[in-house]
Motif scaffolding. Sequence first.
Motif, short mmCIF file in Angstrom:
data_model
loop_
_atom_site.label_atom_id
_atom_site.label_comp_id
_atom_site.label_asym_id
_atom_site.label_seq_id
_atom_site.Cartn_x
_atom_site.Cartn_y
_atom_site.Cartn_z
N LEU A 37 0.83 -1.20 0.00
CA LEU A 37 0.00 0.00 0.00
C LEU A 37 0.86 1.26 0.00
O LEU A 37 0.62 2.21 -0.76
N TYR A 38 1.91 1.26 0.84
CA TYR A 38 2.79 2.43 0.91
C TYR A 38 3.60 2.60 -0.38
O TYR A 38 3.89 3.73 -0.79
N VAL B 290 2.51 1.78 -3.42
CA VAL B 290 1.57 2.34 -4.40
C VAL B 290 1.33 3.82 -4.12
O VAL B 290 1.33 4.66 -5.03
N LEU B 291 1.14 4.18 -2.83
CA LEU B 291 0.91 5.58 -2.48
C LEU B 291 2.13 6.44 -2.81
O LEU B 291 1.99 7.59 -3.25
N THR B 292 3.32 5.90 -2.60
CA THR B 292 4.54 6.64 -2.92
C THR B 292 4.65 6.89 -4.41
O THR B 292 5.02 8.00 -4.85
N VAL B 293 4.33 5.88 -5.23
CA VAL B 293 4.37 6.03 -6.68
C VAL B 293 3.41 7.12 -7.14
O VAL B 293 3.74 8.00 -7.95
N PHE B 294 2.18 7.11 -6.60
CA PHE B 294 1.19 8.12 -6.97
C PHE B 294 1.61 9.51 -6.49
O PHE B 294 1.39 10.51 -7.17
N ALA B 295 2.22 9.57 -5.31
CA ALA B 295 2.69 10.86 -4.78
C ALA B 295 3.79 11.44 -5.67
O ALA B 295 3.79 12.64 -5.98
N LEU B 296 4.73 10.59 -6.11
CA LEU B 296 5.79 11.05 -6.99
C LEU B 296 5.24 11.51 -8.34
O LEU B 296 5.70 12.50 -8.90
N ALA B 297 4.24 10.77 -8.85
CA ALA B 297 3.62 11.17 -10.11
C ALA B 297 2.93 12.52 -9.97
O ALA B 297 2.92 13.33 -10.91
N PHE B 298 2.34 12.77 -8.82
CA PHE B 298 1.67 14.04 -8.57
C PHE B 298 2.67 15.19 -8.44
O PHE B 298 2.44 16.29 -8.93
#
Length: 269
Positions: A2-3, A5-13
Motif C-alpha cells: 500500500l505504501y 503504491v501511495l509513494t508512486v502516486f505521490a511522486l507522479a503528482f
Amino acid sequence: MLYVVLTVFALAFVFPFWFMAVGAFQESPTTSPSDLFPTGGWTLQNFTDINSRLNLLRSLANSLIFTLGVLAGTLTFGLVAGYSLSRLHWRGRGVLFAIMLGVQAIPFQLLMIPLYVQVTRTYGLGDSYLGMILPFLINTTAVFIFRQFFLSLPESLFEAARIDGASELRIMFSIAVPLVKPAIATVALITFIGPWNEFLWPFLITKNAELQPLAVSLANYISNVSRTASNPNGAILAGAATLAFPVVLLFVFFQRFFQASDISSGVKG
C-alpha cells in the motif's frame, strides 16, 4: 504494498511541480531525463526575461486584487446565505435551495456572452477590477458547503442564544461562524484557486494590459513573445512557478484548519 503504491502516486503528482521548479531556474531548456537532476546551470535570468516583457509584480497585484475581491464576496454572501438557508425558517427556502443546486449544473461558459454584454454595456464595467469580480461574487458551492456545516450544529446553541435576546446576526457571527472554521478554510482555498487561475473571463473583459491578471499576461506572453527569449521554455516555467507559488503557500497555511470541529463541545447533557 500500500505504501509503495501511495509513494508512486505521490511522486507522479509531484513530478510536474518538480519539472516546473527545475526548469524555471535553468540556463538551458530541460529536454532530457538527466536535466531533471541538474548539478549546475542555475540562473534567475528566466524570471528577468519574462518580467521585462509583462511586469510580474503588476500582474501578480492584479491577480491578488481580483482574487481577494472574489474571496471577500464569496465568504460574506456565502456565510449569510448558508446561515439563512439552514437556520432561518421562511417561505420558499426549499425552492430557493433547489434552484441554487440547479444553477450549479449550468456551465459558466454558457452564461459568459450574456454576462459580458451586461457587464460592459449595461454597467459600463469593461476594463475594470469590478467588472472582473462581479460575476464571481456569489458562489453557490460555497453557499452549499456553509449550509451543510450550519445544519450540523446543535439546535440548542441557537435556542439558548435567542432566549438570551441575541439577534440573528449576533448568533451567526458569535456562535455559528467560529464553529465552522474548517468550512471557511475549505471555501477560502477553493475560492482562491479558482479566480487566481481564471483565464477566460479576465481575458474577455480586460483589453488593457495594465489590468490583466498573471494568468492572462502569461498566456499572452506564451502566444506572442516567448519565442524571442533566450530560453523560452525556462521563461514560461518561471511565469508558471510565479503563478503557482502563492497557491502552495496558501494551502500550507490553511492546512492546519482542515480538521473536524468539535461542534458538540458547547452542549451540556
